[in-house]
Design a protein around this motif. Sequence first.
Motif, mmCIF file in Angstrom:
data_model
loop_
_atom_site.group_PDB
_atom_site.id
_atom_site.type_symbol
_atom_site.label_atom_id
_atom_site.label_comp_id
_atom_site.label_asym_id
_atom_site.label_seq_id
_atom_site.Cartn_x
_atom_site.Cartn_y
_atom_site.Cartn_z
ATOM 1 N N ARG A 13 0.430 2.784 -13.647
ATOM 2 C CA ARG A 13 1.574 1.954 -14.044
ATOM 3 C C ARG A 13 1.461 0.563 -13.424
ATOM 4 N N PHE A 14 1.082 0.518 -12.148
ATOM 5 C CA PHE A 14 0.915 -0.780 -11.485
ATOM 6 C C PHE A 14 -0.164 -1.601 -12.180
ATOM 7 N N LEU A 15 -1.323 -0.994 -12.434
ATOM 8 C CA LEU A 15 -2.435 -1.719 -13.039
ATOM 9 C C LEU A 15 -2.086 -2.213 -14.444
ATOM 10 N N MET A 16 -1.387 -1.391 -15.213
ATOM 11 C CA MET A 16 -1.004 -1.800 -16.570
ATOM 12 C C MET A 16 0.031 -2.918 -16.537
ATOM 13 N N ASN A 17 0.948 -2.864 -15.589
ATOM 14 C CA ASN A 17 2.011 -3.870 -15.524
ATOM 15 C C ASN A 17 1.518 -5.204 -14.970
ATOM 16 N N TRP A 18 0.435 -5.178 -14.152
ATOM 17 C CA TRP A 18 0.022 -6.419 -13.478
ATOM 18 C C TRP A 18 -0.239 -7.568 -14.445
ATOM 19 N N GLU A 58 -9.571 -2.504 -14.888
ATOM 20 C CA GLU A 58 -9.451 -1.544 -13.782
ATOM 21 C C GLU A 58 -8.650 -0.318 -14.211
ATOM 22 N N ALA A 59 -7.623 -0.551 -15.048
ATOM 23 C CA ALA A 59 -6.819 0.572 -15.535
ATOM 24 C C ALA A 59 -7.667 1.507 -16.384
ATOM 25 N N GLY A 60 -8.494 0.939 -17.282
ATOM 26 C CA GLY A 60 -9.341 1.762 -18.121
ATOM 27 C C GLY A 60 -10.319 2.588 -17.305
ATOM 28 N N GLU A 61 -10.924 1.964 -16.303
ATOM 29 C CA GLU A 61 -11.867 2.701 -15.448
ATOM 30 C C GLU A 61 -11.153 3.813 -14.690
ATOM 31 N N GLU A 113 0.817 -1.212 0.000
ATOM 32 C CA GLU A 113 0.000 0.000 0.000
ATOM 33 C C GLU A 113 0.853 1.265 0.000
ATOM 34 N N ARG A 114 2.036 1.184 0.562
ATOM 35 C CA ARG A 114 2.897 2.365 0.591
ATOM 36 C C ARG A 114 3.656 2.544 -0.721
ATOM 37 N N THR A 115 4.077 1.439 -1.340
ATOM 38 C CA THR A 115 4.998 1.536 -2.481
ATOM 39 C C THR A 115 4.431 1.029 -3.801
ATOM 40 N N LEU A 116 3.314 0.299 -3.752
ATOM 41 C CA LEU A 116 2.764 -0.385 -4.935
ATOM 42 C C LEU A 116 3.749 -1.397 -5.521
ATOM 43 N N ALA A 117 4.626 -1.923 -4.675
ATOM 44 C CA ALA A 117 5.568 -2.943 -5.128
ATOM 45 C C ALA A 117 4.814 -4.241 -5.418
ATOM 46 N N GLU A 118 5.118 -4.877 -6.554
ATOM 47 C CA GLU A 118 4.412 -6.088 -6.947
ATOM 48 C C GLU A 118 4.823 -7.306 -6.118
ATOM 49 N N ALA A 119 6.113 -7.393 -5.774
ATOM 50 C CA ALA A 119 6.628 -8.614 -5.146
ATOM 51 C C ALA A 119 5.882 -8.983 -3.861
ATOM 52 N N VAL A 153 -9.015 -13.632 -4.886
ATOM 53 C CA VAL A 153 -9.794 -12.707 -5.714
ATOM 54 C C VAL A 153 -10.167 -11.463 -4.913
ATOM 55 N N VAL A 154 -10.599 -11.686 -3.686
ATOM 56 C CA VAL A 154 -10.944 -10.552 -2.809
ATOM 57 C C VAL A 154 -9.718 -9.675 -2.572
ATOM 58 N N ALA A 155 -8.574 -10.322 -2.345
ATOM 59 C CA ALA A 155 -7.343 -9.562 -2.096
ATOM 60 C C ALA A 155 -6.935 -8.750 -3.321
ATOM 61 N N LEU A 156 -7.092 -9.332 -4.500
ATOM 62 C CA LEU A 156 -6.743 -8.596 -5.724
ATOM 63 C C LEU A 156 -7.673 -7.408 -5.931
ATOM 64 N N ASP A 157 -8.958 -7.601 -5.665
ATOM 65 C CA ASP A 157 -9.883 -6.470 -5.784
ATOM 66 C C ASP A 157 -9.462 -5.334 -4.855
ATOM 67 N N ARG A 158 -9.065 -5.698 -3.652
ATOM 68 C CA ARG A 158 -8.599 -4.680 -2.686
ATOM 69 C C ARG A 158 -7.353 -3.972 -3.212
ATOM 70 N N ALA A 159 -6.417 -4.761 -3.775
ATOM 71 C CA ALA A 159 -5.176 -4.175 -4.279
ATOM 72 C C ALA A 159 -5.437 -3.256 -5.465
#
Length: 455
Positions: free
Chosen positions: A350-355, A360-363, A308-314, A329-335
Amino acid sequence: MAKRPATAKKTLSAANLKALGDERLADLLMEMAGEDAGWKRRLRMELAAEVGAADLALELDKRLNTLAGSRTRVSWRKRPELLADLATVRRIIVERLAAMDARLGLDRLVAWFDLYPGLASRVKDPKGELALLFDGASNELAATASLAGPDVAAPILIEALNTRLSEWGSWIGRGASGLSTPLARALLVGIIEGRPRPTGRLALVVQKLADRAGDLDTWIASLPDEDRIKPEIGAEIARRLAEAGRAGEARAALEASRPRLVEAARWGRREPEPPPPPPENWLTAEVAVLEAEGDVKGASDARWMLFERTLAEAPLRAEIAKLADFEDVVALDRAFAHAAGYADATAGLRFLMNWPALREAGEMVVARAGDLRGSADEVPLWASRLEGRHPAAALVLVRSRAVALTRLVLSRGGEEVEHLVQQAAALAEQIGDEGQDGFLLALEEAARPVRRGWR
């Protein structure tokens, strides 16, 4: 069988040269040797190699002694020739002599490296090509030393470090990852045993060798005490200890490096400041420590905090991998929701496009159009990926890119802006968007400050 084309026969290749025959090739090589001293030396070395390692070592010694004893200044015109000569000598040592006798090869390679100080003082080298040549040979040094083995190589390299630390510390440090583990351990023993705690450049060499040898305690001991309480360094110590299963020591190292209150100014003129937020690697280390301690919930909370602080994927991927079906699925929706509302909208996108999470990115793009930075380098790529299923979002990105380029420098964005305007018109027509006129007005407004600056 088809006849071989004449042009193929004239191509300079090993196969075509072999076709000339031994006698013709020998004549050509003798002719070249008579005209080029470098070729003459090379051929002598190759002939010596055919006799044996000792004879090749003798030929190499002649050239190394000549290079070491020369005091002639080398101009920029002569520098390429010298560099080529040095590279040839090094290649023969590594590929020919060391393959036959690793000890003789290592001795000559060390002598080759020892040429550097004398050459550096007499070679005109504004681009640093000489230093790059020697630095680039560090891996070959490591491979040759490892081939010779710790009993042979360790005393030679330790002596080199003791007598010429400035250069040899750099070369051994650069090549440390290519050393065999037994040799790295032998070097550590020779550097540390019975000696004061290493400092400065030698401490850096010890760190690299300890890394290679897998000696965690020696790696930690090589760090200055004052550095261990710095969050970035303390976090790395804690992470390594946690991964080694030493949870108690890891926790102590982490807490010792936790960011603290900034002391108040003297005479009471300033109140104490709150501690700065921990750096990303400190939060990553905290996850590792909590896992080593067996605190499953604490580690999960720490991973979420880090994400939540950094949007780091790892950390998010690590957390998702631990969840059961449907919970992930619930966790991904939250993220995704957190990324869509992230303070830095462009970082969230950038995070949403890279995932990738393109829906979600379009919205997000449509909802936060005014928060996005059209100057981001990835915007054209994002627009192209979204225009198929999310044309409204692609239109927002194309328009923001055009305005951003116009604001930056018209001369840079001229043709690209024109292309973006055309792309925006096509997308607007596709989805029935009526904002094209407003976009063109915004583009005109963005250009005015630049034009005023030209007057």
